[in-house]
Write a protein that holds these residues in place. Structure first.
Motif, mmCIF file in Angstrom:
data_model
loop_
_atom_site.group_PDB
_atom_site.id
_atom_site.type_symbol
_atom_site.label_atom_id
_atom_site.label_comp_id
_atom_site.label_asym_id
_atom_site.label_seq_id
_atom_site.Cartn_x
_atom_site.Cartn_y
_atom_site.Cartn_z
ATOM 1 N N GLN A 167 0.848 -1.187 0.000
ATOM 2 C CA GLN A 167 0.000 0.000 0.000
ATOM 3 C C GLN A 167 0.889 1.245 0.000
ATOM 4 O OE1 GLN A 167 -3.368 -0.073 -0.270
ATOM 5 N NE2 GLN A 167 -3.110 -2.290 -0.468
ATOM 6 N N PRO A 168 0.939 1.986 -1.094
ATOM 7 C CA PRO A 168 1.837 3.146 -1.177
ATOM 8 C C PRO A 168 1.678 4.126 -0.014
ATOM 9 C CG PRO A 168 0.913 2.662 -3.324
ATOM 10 C CD PRO A 168 0.207 1.749 -2.355
ATOM 11 N N SER A 169 0.461 4.319 0.471
ATOM 12 C CA SER A 169 0.252 5.284 1.555
ATOM 13 C C SER A 169 0.885 4.825 2.866
ATOM 14 C CB SER A 169 -1.250 5.522 1.764
ATOM 15 O OG SER A 169 -1.902 4.308 2.104
ATOM 16 N N ASP A 170 1.096 3.508 3.013
ATOM 17 C CA ASP A 170 1.721 2.970 4.228
ATOM 18 C C ASP A 170 3.208 2.683 4.036
ATOM 19 O OD1 ASP A 170 -0.701 2.993 5.573
ATOM 20 O OD2 ASP A 170 -1.234 0.969 4.896
ATOM 21 N N ASP A 171 3.721 2.923 2.848
ATOM 22 C CA ASP A 171 5.095 2.559 2.506
ATOM 23 C C ASP A 171 6.046 3.714 2.832
ATOM 24 O OD1 ASP A 171 7.271 1.205 1.481
ATOM 25 O OD2 ASP A 171 6.870 1.804 -0.589
ATOM 26 N N VAL A 172 6.136 4.053 4.120
ATOM 27 C CA VAL A 172 6.916 5.221 4.538
ATOM 28 C C VAL A 172 8.385 5.058 4.191
ATOM 29 C CG1 VAL A 172 7.567 6.639 6.504
ATOM 30 C CG2 VAL A 172 5.275 5.650 6.395
ATOM 31 N N GLY A 173 8.940 3.903 4.492
ATOM 32 C CA GLY A 173 10.357 3.684 4.228
ATOM 33 C C GLY A 173 10.683 3.703 2.748
ATOM 34 N N GLY A 229 1.210 -5.449 4.860
ATOM 35 C CA GLY A 229 1.686 -5.372 6.236
ATOM 36 C C GLY A 229 3.182 -5.258 6.392
ATOM 37 N N SER A 230 3.928 -5.176 5.300
ATOM 38 C CA SER A 230 5.374 -5.027 5.415
ATOM 39 C C SER A 230 5.710 -3.637 5.946
ATOM 40 C CB SER A 230 6.033 -5.235 4.049
ATOM 41 O OG SER A 230 7.428 -5.090 4.141
ATOM 42 N N LEU A 231 6.447 -3.594 7.052
ATOM 43 C CA LEU A 231 6.738 -2.326 7.729
ATOM 44 C C LEU A 231 8.239 -2.193 7.987
ATOM 45 C CD1 LEU A 231 3.884 -2.432 10.391
ATOM 46 C CD2 LEU A 231 3.950 -1.010 8.331
ATOM 47 N N PRO A 232 8.735 -0.975 8.167
ATOM 48 C CA PRO A 232 10.138 -0.796 8.539
ATOM 49 C C PRO A 232 10.387 -1.218 9.987
ATOM 50 C CG PRO A 232 9.179 1.239 7.642
ATOM 51 C CD PRO A 232 8.059 0.308 7.943
#
Length: 310
Positions: A66-72, A91-94
């Protein structure tokens, strides 16, 4: 053969909350003098360093679908690192880190790494073939088969490893032709103390280089087809924040390697880059450009490699 990128990398991608304190870390407690937020992670920051130095770098580790959640990932793009080849998963997160930095620039990193690590085992050979160098870190044990395929395709694999999880780490290190490790980890892993003994213990016939980094003490180098073990001193600089210095070193080393430089010359370039990086706060704020590095290397009194005795 011309390739789109100098370096591909997968590994730690982090968001860092940085706390600066007024006393040495050994004091037990002290007053907060400043707070900041930065983006970090060993491999991610190394790739940003490559971009700042004028190289072409691509992150091929897991990113959020999700581009909006892809902060890193978004920050990597803003910092000049390509993410178009990266696999994506819900759900992949930094990694989240809290870094405490004292007045001397020393720091303690506390991190929460309960996230998706490595890269997709379905990553194609066509993706891996887009650069001559692959940078990995200790989390690459989650994607050992990808590292093995990269070596089989002829890529130089540079490993930034700071801990071991046992046989899986052993296998990753065996697949690596350029080990660029902290001296402290090398000593623990090899069961040796003297830098030259650690270099020799980590050596194998498949290695191109073993480099042991030791902060303000410089680093130690063994390279293929060279009977001499080398000590490369560090630059005498006033460190403001050592966060990201090792990552900058790895990035500069990888870029020089991709440009065909010998390992000792890669170390010279990486040493200059890291010396500049520690003079600014945060892991990425002080990352230098190529011109600044060249000026540092050409300055009077710049360190030169010294043969290790024995």
């Amino acid at each position: 053969m011309s390739r789109p990128f100098h370096v591909l990398g997968f590994g730690a991608l982090a968001i860092d909350d940085i706390i600066y304190v007024d006393r040495p870390l050994s004091s037990g407690k002290g007053k907060v003098t400043r707070r900041a937020m930065d983006h970090g992670g060993n491999v991610a920051t190394a790739l940003v360093a490559i971009a700042r130095l004028g190289g072409r770098a691509a992150f091929i580790g897991w990113l959020n679908d999700q581009p909006s959640d892809d902060v890193g990932g978004l920050q990597l793009e803003r910092d000049g690192v390509d993410t178009s080849l990266a696999p994506r998963a819900a759900g992949s997160l930094p990694i989240r880190s809290v870094i405490t930095v004292d007045p001397a620039g020393d720091r303690f990193i506390a991190y929460d790494d309960d996230v998706l690590h490595g890269t997709s085992l379905d990553l194609s050979d066509d993706v891996l073939a887009q650069a001559p160098v692959l940078l990995i870190d200790g989390y690459s044990t989650h994607s050992e088969a990808v590292v093995a395929r990269a070596r089989a395709l002829g890529l130089s694999v540079v490993a930034d490893i700071e801990w071991t999880v046992g046989p899986a780490t052993d296998r990753i290190m065996a697949l690596t032709d350029n080990l660029v490790l902290p001296l402290a980890f090398g000593r623990s892993y090899a069961g040796q103390t003297a830098p030259e003994a650690v270099l020799d213990a980590l050596w194998s016939q498949d290695r191109s280089a073993v480099v042991l980094t030791d902060g303000e003490n410089g680093c130690y180098v063994r390279q293929r087809n060279d009977a001499t073990r080398w000590h490369f001193p560090a630059y005498a600089v006033k460190a403001v924040d050592t966060t990201g210095a090792g990552d900058c070193f790895h990035g500069a080393y990888c870029l020089a390697l991709a440009q065909g430089k010998a390992p000792l010359d890669c170390v010279a370039y990486a040493t200059a880059a890291a010396a500049i990086a520690v003079t600014a706060r945060g892991g990425r704020m002080g990352l230098p450009d190529d011109s600044t590095c060249r000026q540092q290397m050409a300055a009077e009194g710049a360190p030169v490699p010294i043969p290790l005795a024995g």
